[in-house]
Every structure is written in structure tokens, then in C-alpha cells.
Design an enzyme around this catalytic site. Structure first.
Site, mmCIF file in Angstrom:
data_model
loop_
_atom_site.group_PDB
_atom_site.id
_atom_site.type_symbol
_atom_site.label_atom_id
_atom_site.label_comp_id
_atom_site.label_asym_id
_atom_site.label_seq_id
_atom_site.Cartn_x
_atom_site.Cartn_y
_atom_site.Cartn_z
ATOM 1 N N MET A 1 0.746 -1.154 -0.055
ATOM 2 C CA MET A 1 -0.128 -0.117 -0.054
ATOM 3 C C MET A 1 0.658 1.225 0.001
ATOM 4 O O MET A 1 0.381 2.329 -0.391
ATOM 5 C CB MET A 1 -0.903 -0.091 1.399
ATOM 6 C CG MET A 1 -2.260 0.823 1.114
ATOM 7 S SD MET A 1 -3.220 0.403 2.428
ATOM 8 C CE MET A 1 -2.117 -0.036 3.792
ATOM 9 N N LYS B 1 1.947 6.463 7.600
ATOM 10 C CA LYS B 1 1.806 5.590 6.309
ATOM 11 C C LYS B 1 1.587 6.428 5.043
ATOM 12 O O LYS B 1 0.580 7.085 5.556
ATOM 13 C CB LYS B 1 1.050 4.465 6.660
ATOM 14 C CG LYS B 1 0.718 3.759 5.395
ATOM 15 C CD LYS B 1 -0.198 2.278 5.922
ATOM 16 C CE LYS B 1 0.748 1.105 5.971
ATOM 17 N NZ LYS B 1 0.210 0.007 6.604
ATOM 18 N N ASP C 1 -7.979 -7.994 6.366
ATOM 19 C CA ASP C 1 -6.616 -8.612 6.120
ATOM 20 C C ASP C 1 -5.989 -8.856 7.173
ATOM 21 O O ASP C 1 -4.848 -8.518 7.385
ATOM 22 C CB ASP C 1 -5.951 -7.296 5.163
ATOM 23 C CG ASP C 1 -4.992 -7.998 4.283
ATOM 24 O OD1 ASP C 1 -4.742 -8.923 3.971
ATOM 25 O OD2 ASP C 1 -4.098 -7.064 4.104
#
Lengths: 769, 200
Positions: A151, A169, A265
Site C-alpha cells: 500500500m 503511512k 486483512d
């Protein structure tokens, strides 16, 4: 052309190799060599020497891995990583393995070396003025790259506003460019920010992309390793660890599931294990959704190996909480056996196995795994969602029982579950029944393997009994309210027991709803720290005091400022009179202030030596007690502020003072393990209580003066039985000093607040019986 | 590659700095293919060999600062061998549980043996190492050799052509072809010996 018929000697041949012969000789012997097979062999033997150069030379063409080998791709990636990161991201997830942490951590110097080369690799970073950092993103100084995933990239950063380290992130460009994915990223990020749980990585902030900017998430920085890394040797983990890690995963999931959030996930790479505490932290909640958009449009199929994906997910069907349970089961299976349950050579092969095959139960592969644990894992990976156990919270509870089967476990590892579950856990009989129902459902898939069912149930009952008999006094479940921006100095329950107000170091006050574990209100109350927060005994008013010398009254529903008083100096303690008409405050100058709530007038003042750190009203409102830096406990007449008693005994500053709910009993706590009980009428000391480890900061009476609760430097709260001075419960869970204690007498709960920025609400109702 | 390669000792010291990308790149260049080949020679598939090589690199990255290799008899190369061998052991152990093939069992047995049985493995490792050194020696020696001489060497020694063929192809006397081959061979040998000495 005359060719020499006599062969040259060794020396000559050597000289020929070295080019040391005169021209005439060179020509002569070279010509000889063209015709003499013996010399052709001899000269090569001399040239080769002891090492089989000839042999290797012959293989020179095949010295490198073949062109089509994935070796080259990997080497290329490694080299890119090497050039862009201080800690070689390819190796980064191994940084925290025990004992190797210090050696692996780059020095400041190393970070500096990097800064020059790296800024250009992250175009979204502005150069940092501090050479110790790679660059800057808004008010975050970027220290290093922690890792890279599908990602995006994860960076370690320093938040210059809140002065703390965080993980950031940043979405990769593909996702940044996809409007739908980017919006989803931000939406899921915000939803994840609502989860506040000790086994979930806290989401601090979602930065939505503005014009020309990038979207990124700011999260709690966890020092540790991923479960993926821990399992990379392909060996089973110890059975107790399987149960403990599973328990904490389930607890983390329950925090999300109670908000109807699905992770989607769960896999070893998304399960972090904190280095110091070994605690499990789940990360990337809901983010899989954002990447799905990309992968699907890009390649037409889900990228990567869907090793932990539930059948309904692999089929592209609807996913819900139960899909997370399946993934969690697959992860636990791998922990238990060292083998992923649906491993196959290709992604398609994995999917086929997920759809059609049940793996061998873990206890048959690894004899260390007990049948109940094995049964639970197999139940979790049932093909049909309805055959899986009911809820993540119930699994956490069952696993807590299984963990204790393997021997004692630190209470620090027993997770906080949702408020609802905590109640269930501390109530005794209800719990057993509830569990049995869940268990029976859980094992139903075994399709009539009655023996296993019976064993499982027997195991659980036994585990629960064991857990109860062993931990009668400790291991109380607590509801965790985490993520406050700094030390929580004081807390108080609202009258209905639904909310908790928290006084926080950064000058803010937060109102938490206990049931939902969410912050419902936050506002800036004081400049500097807020030292105390108190609900009015009857009216909808909240009082606060702080570093800015102010005492403030707020409307408890709108949090509008109602009244404000100005003391001489920092106000550390306040208390409402029992009839609710007055409020008293003690400040650092040693001045006591008595204010009338309705008129706003200051009715009386008095002063003493030293700073006042705590103040309280007696239950009948006739006495006031103060305590502080001069080690003396003082009792004053509440009306006249005449000094009635001075009580000595403390050998250091006194941090808190509290009257009992009735009568003249008074408790003080302070420096160097001091816990003392006094009679305020007579001025005599009744008890000194031992059992604390370090300074004691908070104190409160409960159960009509039969019990005393303290909290202190050792991060624990203790419940003392005043009948004999014994410690009847030790409440552990905070990571650093406990500063204050609040009571919710009606429901038998206490709240503790700590320097670790968290509040814990403990259900002690069973101690009342 | 205009810069002269780092000496082994310097390289090893520099590897302790995880951010020294030059050192790590060089390490990867020098030892990556060698580990890969060694592991392949044990019967691993390409993908598994690459994974295992990365595992070895990770372990080196983590442990190099502790200078364990200084204590190991045989120095760094022996230490690297131990790491690689252990990774192979783990690999075959895992394979064994999943469902071993004939080769796995044989390899596993070999890895399990200590002193004697390990000799063969160790020998294989040394061969790979010398091969690796030779490949470095080629890089160093080739620029120093006149191109026709190198060609004569390459065609005979590497491609296995006969001296007569090469002499026709390069238009040189066949005696010169033999001399060329022996000269390059000798230079390579000297370089390999030097590298070996440096490595120890």
C-alpha cells in the site's frame, strides 16, 4: 622456420608466462609451443598452480544465476532499498529481535549520512533543517523508513507539535492517483481512528490530500517485530504463545467488531508484537479495502497469496466479522504448526484449498497443542461463516482460559475487552453458561465427533475453574480508555456512571463514554496542565483546576465556562462541599481558597507552609484536610478555616488526602511508599499500610470505609482491606505511574488514570460481596 | 567499476553500518551469487534459493555488528557458511513436515551430520567460493590484458575451442594462443591467491 626440438625447462616456461624472455627466445619457444603437446600441457599446469583455475574458468559462463532467475529481481530490489534507507528495509522487520535491537539501531551519525541521499527519493518530503532527519512532512520530521508494503511506505517520524515519535503511512503513488481508493483510504483511516484499544495500533491522524499534497496516516509507533517475522523460521511457536497471541488478536478484533468494523486483512504481517511488552497490536484496519480497488482494476485479480483469506472473501462474496475470525484461525494454525493451513504452490492452489480442504488438526501435527486449542483453531477456519465461533470477544475469553492452562500468565497480558464483556467476565455464574453456548456452537462443525466436543467442553470448564480459583484477587478485567495526549492527572465518574472526565497534562479535558470507549467531548480548559477534574455532587457542573492558577466551573453537558476564579499559584487540588454549595482549592503558595458557587464570591482564605498538593472535605462538610510538600497533614474547620489538627509522620511530600465516606477517618499517601490512615477528630494515626512499591499518588476509600484503594509509581493500584491491612487485590495493566483514582460506588467500579496516557475502569463489584 | 574494490577487512567493518549502501551492494555482488549457487547445488528451486539467500543476508545484517565471525575458526567465510548451512537445515526441516522428496531426505541427512559428513558440504562451499573469487579476479585482470590476448584465452579456456581454430580466427600463431592462455590463467591465479589471502 626452425622449430626447437628440445623442450624448454620449467624455468623457461615460467619466464614465458611472465613475459620475462628476450625477444628471440620468446619467438623460439612460442613457436615450439605451437607444435609440442607436452609443453602445451606443461605451461598450462604451471599457470594454473594449485588452484583449479582451469576448471573454474571453463565454467565462467555459468557463474551468475541464470537470467530468468528471480535472483536478479530480488537483488535489484535489495539494492534500491539499500540506497534509500538507513536500515535496509529488506531487513527492517527483523530489527527488533531480542538482543539485537541496540546493535541494529542506527546512530544519529548514520541517520545523517543518509539524509543527503534520501530526500530525493521521497519527493513529498521537504528538506529538514535538522540534519538528523531525512526530511519533513508538515510538522513531522521523518527519521527513517520502517518498511514498505503493497500500500505504501511506512516512516518513523517525530511529531513536533505533540513532541512524540509516530509512524506515518504514506500511500504509494498508484493509490494516491486513484480518487476512489484515496477517499476510501481516508475514510477507513478515520474509522480506524475511532478504535482505542491496547491491542490495536492507535490511529492519531488522517491527512487528507489537498491540492498537490499527499494523503497519509499518522499512527502510534510500535517498536517491535511482525508476527510474520517471528514465524519466519517455519517452526511452531510455543503452545502458550499461540494461545496468548490469539487471545490478544481476538481482543483487538473485538474492539473493532463492536463498532461494526471489519479488518479484512488479518495476516501475520499486520500483527505487530511490541518489543518490550510482547503485546500484540493489530494494524491496517480496513485498509485492505482501499488497495482492493487498485489490485482489481490493475490485474483483474487479487494480488499476492491469499493464504489467510476466508472462503467467502476468496470468492469475492460479502465479508463480515466472521471473515476476520477465519483469518485469525489461519494465523493461529500457522503459529501452532509452523505451516500455513492452505499452503499451495500457486495463488489458485491456495484458493482451491481454502474452498475445499480442511487441514490436519494442529494437535495431530504438534503434540504440544492441546485438543481444546486445536479444536478452537479448527472451528475458526470452518468453511461456512455460521459454523465459526460467535464473536471475537467470546474467543478472547475462551483463549484467556486456555492460556492459563499453560501456567501462570502476567496480568499485563490479559487484554481489556469491551465494557460489555468486562461485566460478563467479572460476574461469576452468568459467564459459564454463556461460554458453554458459544462453545457448543463453536465445535458444531466437527460433525458429531462427540468425543472432541466433550473434551473441549471439559477442558474449558476446567480452565475456567482454574482461572477463577487461581486469580481470585488479581486479573480483574478492565476497560481501557487509551490515547489521551499525555499524562492523565485525574479522573472522575459522572453521576450516572456512563462517562468519565479526564484532566490531561496538555491542558485539555476529555469526556469518555465508558461503554463505547470513545471520546465524546474534548476542550482546552487551562493553560499548562489540568490537575484535577471533579463532577459536582448534584448539579450538572464540572470543576477543573490547573497550572494557570485558575479554578473553573463548566456546564457538564455543553462544557461552556460558567465561572472562573484566580488563585495565587498553580492549583493542584479542589473539592466540592458535600452539600454542593462551595468549592475549595489549595494552591502552590500554600493558600486555601473557599469559593461560593452561586455568588462566585471568595468566602475565606487561609495559608500554610509549603505547597498544597491535595485538599478534601469531610463527609459531613465540617472539616477540610490539606496536605502537601511540608509533610504535614492539616485539618481545618470548614467554616472558620481555623487549624484544628496538624499530623506528622510522613517522611516526604504528601501527594493526596481523602476523607472516608462517613466519619472522621482520613487517608494520606505520598513519597516513599507512605500510606497512612488518621483520625481527623483526634489527630492520631490509626494505621500505616505496607504493600506499595514506590511513591503513592492516588487514594480513595470504598465500600463504606472498609477498603482503601491506592495507586502509585509502580503502575499498580491496590485494594487494602482496612480490617487487617492486607492487600486483597492488585490491579495491574498500566504501563507507568498511576496518579489518581475515582470511584463509582453504585456500580462497584473504580477508575485509575496514569502517566501512560490511559484510563482504566475496573469492575470490582465481586469484592463487595 | 573504476573504484578499487574494498579490502575484505574494510568491507566487513563497513557492513556494521547498516546505512553504508556501497558496502552492502558490494557484499551482495560478492556473496549473493555464491550463496545462490551453493544453495541451488543442494537441490533448491530458483524461488526457494532466492528466498534463502535473502534470509542469509538478513541474518548477516543482524549479526555482523557482533563480530561473531572473528571468533569462528576460518573467519568470515566459515561464519557465512554456518549461517547458510543453518538456513538450509531449517528449510529442509520445514520441507520434511510438508512432505519430503527423496532429495530432501538425502540433503537433510547430510546437513544433520556434523564433522565428517559436513566435509562434502564444506568442500562444495569452498569450490563456490573460489569460483566467486575467480569471477572477481576476471573483473580485475581483464582490463589489464590486451584484447587479442584475452580473446585467445576466452575462446580456448572458456569456450573450449582448439588452439588451431582460435589461431585461424584471431590470425595468430597457435603457439601464441597457448602462451596467451597460460599468461591470462597465471594472472588470474595470482589474483585469486591474493584475494584468498586477503579473505583469510
Amino acid at each position: 622456420m626452425p622449430v626447437a626440438s628440445i623442450c624448454p625447462d620449467q624455468k623457461t616456461l615460467t619466464q614465458l608466462i611472465e613475459g620475462a624472455l628476450p625477444d628471440a627466445d620468446l619467438k623460439r619457444w612460442t613457436d615450439h609451443l605451437g607444435d609440442c603437446g607436452n609443453c602445451q600441457a606443461a605451461i598450462q599446469t604451471i599457470a594454473t598452480g594449485a588452484i583449479e583455475i582451469d576448471r573454474y574458468v571453463g565454467e565462467l559462463v555459468s557463474i551468475d544465476p541464470p537470467d530468468e532467475s528471480s535472483y536478479w529481481q530480488v537483488v535489484k530490489e535489495l539494492e534500491i532499498d539499500l540506497k534509500t534507507s538507513a536500515e535496509r528495509p529488506a531487513f527492517a522487520d527483523t530489527q527488533a529481535r531480542s538482543g539485537e535491537r541496540d546493535a541494529e539501531r542506527p546512530s544519529d551519525e548514520q541517520k545523517r549520512d543518509l539524509s543527503a541521499s534520501s530526500t530525493s527519493d521521497f519527493p513529498f518530503l521537504e528538506p529538514s533543517s535538522d540534519p538528523a532527519f531525512i526530511g519533513q512532512l508538515h510538522h513531522f520530521l521523518i527519521a527513517r523508513v520502517i518498511g514498505r508494503g503493497g500500500m505504501g511506505i511506512v516512516l518513523e517520524a517525530f511529531d513536533t507539535h505533540l513532541q512524540r515519535n509516530v509512524a506515518i503511512k504514506v500511500l504509494n503513488p498508484q493509490i494516491q492517483q486513484n480518487e476512489i481508493a484515496r477517499q476510501r483510504f481516508c475514510r477507513e483511516g478515520r474509522a480506524a481512528a475511532a478504535i482505542s484499544h491496547e491491542h490495536v495500533v492507535s490511529m492519531h491522524h488522517v491527512a487528507k490530500a489537498n491540492e498537490g499534497e499527499i494523503a497519509y496516516l499518522v499512527m502510534q509507533l510500535i517498536e517491535g517485530e511482525t508476527l510474520e517475522n517471528r514465524m519466519k523460521e517455519g517452526r511452531p511457536l510455543p503452545a502458550k504463545e499461540v494461545a496468548r497471541i490469539g487471545m490478544q488478536i481476538a481482543a483487538g478484533l473485538s474492539a473493532a467488531h463492536s463498532r461494526e468494523m471489519v479488518h479484512r486483512d488479518i495476516k501475520p504481517a499486520n500483527i505487530l508484537i511490541e518489543a518490550e511488552t510482547e503485546r500484540v497490536k493489530l494494524t491496517d484496519f480496513g485498509l485492505a479495502r482501499a488497495t482492493d480497488d487498485i489490485k482489481l482494476t490493475k490485474t483483474g485479480m487479487v494480488a499476492g497469496t491469499p493464504l489467510y483469506m476466508a472462503p467467502e472473501q476468496a470468492m469475492g462474496g460479502t465479508t463480515d466479522e466472521r471473515s476476520d475470525l477465519f483469518s485469525m484461525g489461519a494465523v493461529m494454525y500457522e503459529m501452532a504448526t509452523g505451516i500455513s493451513p492452505f499452503q499451495a504452490a500457486s495463488a489458485v492452489g491456495v484458493m482451491k484449498k481454502i474452498m475445499d480442504e480442511m487441514p490436519t488438526p494442529p494437535h495431530l501435527i504438534n503434540s504440544e497443542i492441546t485438543k481444546p486449542l486445536s479444536g478452537l483453531i479448527m472451528a475458526l477456519i470452518a468453511k461456512e461463516p455460521e459454523d465459526r465461533p460467535e464473536s471475537s470477544a467470546s474467543i478472547a475469553t475462551v483463549l484467556a482460559g486456555l492460556v492459563s492452562e499453560f501456567g501462570p500468565i502476567s496480568p499485563l497480558q490479559v487484554p481489556a475487552v469491551t465494557a460489555h464483556e468486562a461485566k460478563k467476565l467479572s460476574g461469576n455464574h452468568q459467564m459459564g453458561n454463556q461460554q458453554m453456548v458459544d462453545r457448543r456452537k463453536m465445535v458444531a462443525w466437527t460433525g458429531g465427533v462427540i468425543v472432541i466436543v466433550a473434551l473441549v467442553i471439559a477442558g474449558i470448564v476446567w480452565a475456567l475453574q482454574l482461572a477463577q480459583s487461581k486469580s481470585q484477587n488479581d486479573d480483574f478485567p478492565s476497560v481501557l480508555l487509551a490515547g489521551n495526549p499525555g499524562t492523565v492527572w485525574s479522573v472522575d465518574f459522572s453521576a450516572d456512571g456512563q462517562d468519565i472526565a479526564a484532566a490531561i497534562e496538555d491542558g485539555s479535558v476529555r469526556l469518555w463514554n465508558i461503554e463505547t470507549q470513545t471520546v465524546t467531548k474534548r476542550f482546552n480548559a487551562h493553560r499548562g496542565a489540568v490537575w484535577m477534574v471533579k463532577f459536582h455532587p448534584t448539579r450538572p457542573i464540572v470543576a477543573t483546576c490547573g497550572d494557570d492558577s485558575r479554578v473553573k466551573l463548566w456546564d457538564s453537558s455543553s462544557f461552556e465556562l460558567l465561572k472562573e476564579w484566580h488563585a495565587e499559584n498553580t492549583v493542584r487540588g479542589i473539592a466540592f462541599s458535600p452539600n454542593g454549595k462551595r468549592i475549595i482549592a489549595g494552591d502552590r503558595e500554600g493558600v486555601i481558597h473557599v469559593y461560593d458557587i452561586d455568588s462566585g464570591k471568595e468566602l475565606a482564605t487561609a495559608s500554610q507552609s509549603g505547597s498544597i498538593l491535595a485538599i478534601d472535605y469531610s463527609s459531613d462538610g465540617k472539616l477540610i484536610a490539606t496536605a502537601g510538600s511540608d509533610k504535614i497533614v492539616r485539618v481545618w474547620d470548614a467554616q472558620s478555616l481555623n487549624e484544628r489538627q496538624t499530623m506528622s509522620g510522613h517522611d516526604g511530600p504528601i501527594y493526596n488526602v481523602r476523607f472516608a465516606d462517613s466519619g472522621a477517618m482520613l487517608a494520606t499517601v505520598g513519597w516513599n511508599k507512605n500510606i497512612r490512615i488518621w483520625n481527623a477528630e483526634t489527630g492520631s494515626e490509626i494505621y500505616q499500610l505496607d504493600g506499595s512499591d514506590g511513591d503513592v499518588w492516588g487514594v480513595a476509600f470504598c465500600v463504606d470505609g472498609q477498603h482503601l484503594v491506592t495507586g502509585g509509581q509502580d503502575a499498580a493500584a491496590r485494594v487494602f482491606d482496612l480490617a487487617d491491612g492486607s492487600v486483597i487485590a492488585t490491579l495491574r495493566g498500566h504501563e507507568s505511574a498511576v496518579h489518581n483514582i475515582a470511584l463509582d460506588t453504585d456500580r462497584g467500579r473504580i477508575a485509575t488514570c496514569s502517566r501512560d496516557g490511559t484510563i482504566r475502569v475496573w469492575d470490582l463489584s465481586r469484592l463487595q460481596h | 567499476m573504476t573504484e578499487s574494490p574494498l579490502t575484505r577487512a574494510t568491507l566487513l567493518l563497513r557492513l556494521r553500518d547498516p546505512s553504508d549502501s556501497d558496502a552492502w551492494s558490494e557484499f551482495l555482488r560478492d556473496y549473493g551469487p555464491m550463496i545462490y549457487r551453493f544453495v541451488r547445488s543442494r537441490g533448491l528451486q530458483d524461488a526457494d534459493a532466492v528466498d534463502l539467500m535473502q534470509d542469509v543476508l538478513r541474518s548477516v545484517g543482524m549479526a555482523i555488528s557482533r563480530l561473531e565471525y572473528e571468533k569462528e575458526k576460518g573467519g568470515f567465510r566459515a561464519w557465512l557458511f554456518t549461517i547458510t548451512r543453518n538456513k538450509l537445515y531449517t528449510y529442509f526441516q520445514k520441507r520434511k513436515r510438508i512432505g519430503p522428496t527423496g532429495n530432501d531426505t538425502a540433503q537433510f541427512e547430510m546437513l544433520k551430520q556434523t564433522a565428517d559428513g559436513a566435509d562434502d558440504l564444506k568442500h562444495q562451499w569452498e569450490i563456490e567460493h573460489q569460483r566467486q573469487l575467480l569471477s572477481r579476479a576476471v573483473e580485475i585482470v581483464k582490463p589489464q590484458i590486451e584484447s587479442k590476448t584475452w580473446e585467445a584465452f576466452r575462446l580456448t579456456a572458456v569456450d573450449g575451442m582448439s588452439a588451431a581454430e582460435v589461431s585461424r580466427k584471431l590470425n595468430m600463431k597457435s603457439g601464441s594462443v597457448y602462451v596467451a592462455r597460460s599468461r591470462v590463467t597465471a594472472k588470474l591465479r595470482v589474483e585469486v591467491e591474493r584475494l584468498l589471502a586477503e579473505g583469510n
